[in-house]
Design a protein around this motif. Sequence first.
Motif, PDB file in Angstrom:
ATOM      1  N   VAL A  34      22.754  40.673  38.638  1.00  0.00           N
ATOM      2  CA  VAL A  34      23.800  40.952  39.618  1.00  0.00           C
ATOM      3  C   VAL A  34      25.142  40.807  38.906  1.00  0.00           C
ATOM      4  N   HIS A  35      26.018  41.767  39.125  1.00  0.00           N
ATOM      5  CA  HIS A  35      27.290  41.778  38.402  1.00  0.00           C
ATOM      6  C   HIS A  35      28.432  42.128  39.354  1.00  0.00           C
ATOM      7  N   GLY A  36      29.594  41.559  39.089  1.00  0.00           N
ATOM      8  CA  GLY A  36      30.766  41.907  39.878  1.00  0.00           C
ATOM      9  C   GLY A  36      31.943  41.040  39.498  1.00  0.00           C
ATOM     10  N   LEU A  37      32.919  40.968  40.402  1.00  0.00           N
ATOM     11  CA  LEU A  37      34.153  40.227  40.137  1.00  0.00           C
ATOM     12  C   LEU A  37      34.317  38.998  41.013  1.00  0.00           C
ATOM     13  N   GLU A  38      33.538  38.899  42.084  1.00  0.00           N
ATOM     14  CA  GLU A  38      33.744  37.842  43.072  1.00  0.00           C
ATOM     15  C   GLU A  38      32.643  36.781  42.943  1.00  0.00           C
ATOM     16  N   GLN A  39      32.988  35.629  42.404  1.00  0.00           N
ATOM     17  CA  GLN A  39      32.012  34.567  42.155  1.00  0.00           C
ATOM     18  C   GLN A  39      31.281  34.155  43.434  1.00  0.00           C
ATOM     19  N   ASP A  40      32.039  33.935  44.508  1.00  0.00           N
ATOM     20  CA  ASP A  40      31.414  33.470  45.747  1.00  0.00           C
ATOM     21  C   ASP A  40      30.478  34.511  46.332  1.00  0.00           C
ATOM     22  N   LEU A  41      30.898  35.762  46.306  1.00  0.00           N
ATOM     23  CA  LEU A  41      30.051  36.824  46.851  1.00  0.00           C
ATOM     24  C   LEU A  41      28.823  37.045  45.975  1.00  0.00           C
ATOM     25  N   GLY A  42      29.000  36.942  44.676  1.00  0.00           N
ATOM     26  CA  GLY A  42      27.860  37.082  43.766  1.00  0.00           C
ATOM     27  C   GLY A  42      26.843  35.982  43.968  1.00  0.00           C
ATOM     28  N   ILE A  58      29.687  37.383  36.236  1.00  0.00           N
ATOM     29  CA  ILE A  58      30.984  37.701  36.822  1.00  0.00           C
ATOM     30  C   ILE A  58      31.939  38.054  35.689  1.00  0.00           C
ATOM     31  N   GLU A  59      32.317  39.321  35.610  1.00  0.00           N
ATOM     32  CA  GLU A  59      33.210  39.768  34.547  1.00  0.00           C
ATOM     33  C   GLU A  59      33.660  41.201  34.818  1.00  0.00           C
ATOM     34  N   GLU A  60      34.893  41.486  34.468  1.00  0.00           N
ATOM     35  CA  GLU A  60      35.402  42.852  34.550  1.00  0.00           C
ATOM     36  C   GLU A  60      34.614  43.718  33.574  1.00  0.00           C
ATOM     37  N   ILE A  61      34.067  44.816  34.068  1.00  0.00           N
ATOM     38  CA  ILE A  61      33.172  45.653  33.270  1.00  0.00           C
ATOM     39  C   ILE A  61      33.874  46.296  32.079  1.00  0.00           C
ATOM     40  N   THR A  62      35.207  46.403  32.140  1.00  0.00           N
ATOM     41  CA  THR A  62      35.945  47.029  31.045  1.00  0.00           C
ATOM     42  C   THR A  62      36.371  46.035  29.964  1.00  0.00           C
ATOM     43  N   ASN A  63      36.067  44.752  30.138  1.00  0.00           N
ATOM     44  CA  ASN A  63      36.390  43.776  29.105  1.00  0.00           C
ATOM     45  C   ASN A  63      35.675  44.117  27.800  1.00  0.00           C
ATOM     46  N   GLU A  64      36.321  43.830  26.700  1.00  0.00           N
ATOM     47  CA  GLU A  64      35.703  44.056  25.396  1.00  0.00           C
ATOM     48  C   GLU A  64      34.406  43.248  25.303  1.00  0.00           C
ATOM     49  N   GLY A  65      33.303  43.945  25.034  1.00  0.00           N
ATOM     50  CA  GLY A  65      32.016  43.280  24.885  1.00  0.00           C
ATOM     51  C   GLY A  65      31.270  43.016  26.175  1.00  0.00           C
ATOM     52  N   ALA A  66      31.851  43.366  27.335  1.00  0.00           N
ATOM     53  CA  ALA A  66      31.188  43.100  28.620  1.00  0.00           C
ATOM     54  C   ALA A  66      29.841  43.808  28.745  1.00  0.00           C
ATOM     55  N   PRO A  67      29.724  45.089  28.378  1.00  0.00           N
ATOM     56  CA  PRO A  67      28.416  45.749  28.470  1.00  0.00           C
ATOM     57  C   PRO A  67      27.351  45.056  27.618  1.00  0.00           C
ATOM     58  N   GLU A  68      27.733  44.673  26.409  1.00  0.00           N
ATOM     59  CA  GLU A  68      26.787  43.998  25.520  1.00  0.00           C
ATOM     60  C   GLU A  68      26.352  42.646  26.099  1.00  0.00           C
ATOM     61  N   ARG A  69      27.272  41.947  26.731  1.00  0.00           N
ATOM     62  CA  ARG A  69      26.923  40.659  27.333  1.00  0.00           C
ATOM     63  C   ARG A  69      25.981  40.833  28.518  1.00  0.00           C
ATOM     64  N   LEU A  70      26.161  41.875  29.297  1.00  0.00           N
ATOM     65  CA  LEU A  70      25.237  42.143  30.404  1.00  0.00           C
ATOM     66  C   LEU A  70      23.825  42.408  29.892  1.00  0.00           C
ATOM     67  N   ARG A 105      44.120  56.536  33.507  1.00  0.00           N
ATOM     68  CA  ARG A 105      43.317  55.977  32.417  1.00  0.00           C
ATOM     69  C   ARG A 105      42.509  54.764  32.886  1.00  0.00           C
ATOM     70  N   LYS A 106      43.105  53.926  33.736  1.00  0.00           N
ATOM     71  CA  LYS A 106      42.410  52.749  34.246  1.00  0.00           C
ATOM     72  C   LYS A 106      41.203  53.155  35.088  1.00  0.00           C
ATOM     73  N   VAL A 107      41.395  54.117  35.983  1.00  0.00           N
ATOM     74  CA  VAL A 107      40.290  54.562  36.830  1.00  0.00           C
ATOM     75  C   VAL A 107      39.183  55.187  35.986  1.00  0.00           C
ATOM     76  N   LEU A 108      39.557  56.007  35.024  1.00  0.00           N
ATOM     77  CA  LEU A 108      38.561  56.609  34.138  1.00  0.00           C
ATOM     78  C   LEU A 108      37.841  55.544  33.324  1.00  0.00           C
ATOM     79  N   ASP A 109      38.574  54.525  32.906  1.00  0.00           N
ATOM     80  CA  ASP A 109      37.985  53.461  32.099  1.00  0.00           C
ATOM     81  C   ASP A 109      36.887  52.736  32.870  1.00  0.00           C
ATOM     82  N   VAL A 110      37.156  52.429  34.141  1.00  0.00           N
ATOM     83  CA  VAL A 110      36.183  51.708  34.967  1.00  0.00           C
ATOM     84  C   VAL A 110      35.041  52.626  35.400  1.00  0.00           C
TER      85      VAL A 110
END
Length: 258
Positions: A34-42, A58-70, A105-110
């Motif tokens: 399970v992944h997202g931004l809201e700790q309580d909801l997650g 819990i992590e922003e999907i666009t963070n450097e290395g976030a996909p690899e960590r998932l 660019r932000k929307v495309l990035d996410v």
Amino acid sequence: MRLNNKVIIVTGSCTGIGKAIALRCVAEGASVVVHGLEQDLGEAVINEIEKDKGVLQIEEITNEGAPERLVELAVKTFGKLDAVVNNAAMILSSNMETTDLAFLRKVLDVNTVAPFALIKAAFPYLAKEGGCVLNIGSVNAWSGEPNLFAYSVSKGALMTMTRNLGDTLFRESGVRVNQINPGWVLTETEIQRKRSQGLKDDWYKDISSVYAPAGRILWPSEIAAAAIYWLANESGPISGQVVDLEQYPLIGRNPPKN
């Protein structure tokens, strides 16, 4: 149990469609990240899941290395990875006048780049298991609402990526890539978005038949039910496909005159 023993990452699964998909995956026998931004909801989602069947990131999907960590979390926790559901997305109103380059660019990035990054990070493990990817798009990919410019562009790009990778990856490794395009869905985010636009709290109870012939809009659970087919072995060799999930045809339909 259509997903028995499968391990699936579902991005953006603390709320809405992603949450519904994660819960349905577990009900069908899978283990989920399970992944997202809201700790309580997650944590609330994890508490709904059978013990040892879910893990939270819990992590922003666009963070450097976030996909690899998932991917690392999935493999470390459950020993493998069978599927990725790219659901996390920014849904923000914009048109040409209100969309500057930084916003676009932000929307495309996410909505487009991050899904590609996760597919790339997950690919070695998906190839090993003969796994699959399910991208969650939008019917707005075909043209888009006037005030969903950047979002629509990002989902159109995601759809092209699905078509491309669905062919090339399947030919090279057997990894299937498909996409579902939900229409208007009654998620928590959509309720809040419409409220911020000045609509009354129960706006979804009185929707014109032009947009909702059924008298209501779609529920997240209905999108989740459709997602299971693409994640299960029963979808066989089908890859590179995009399926619209709406209650009327988007193309070739003219709204009735008032």
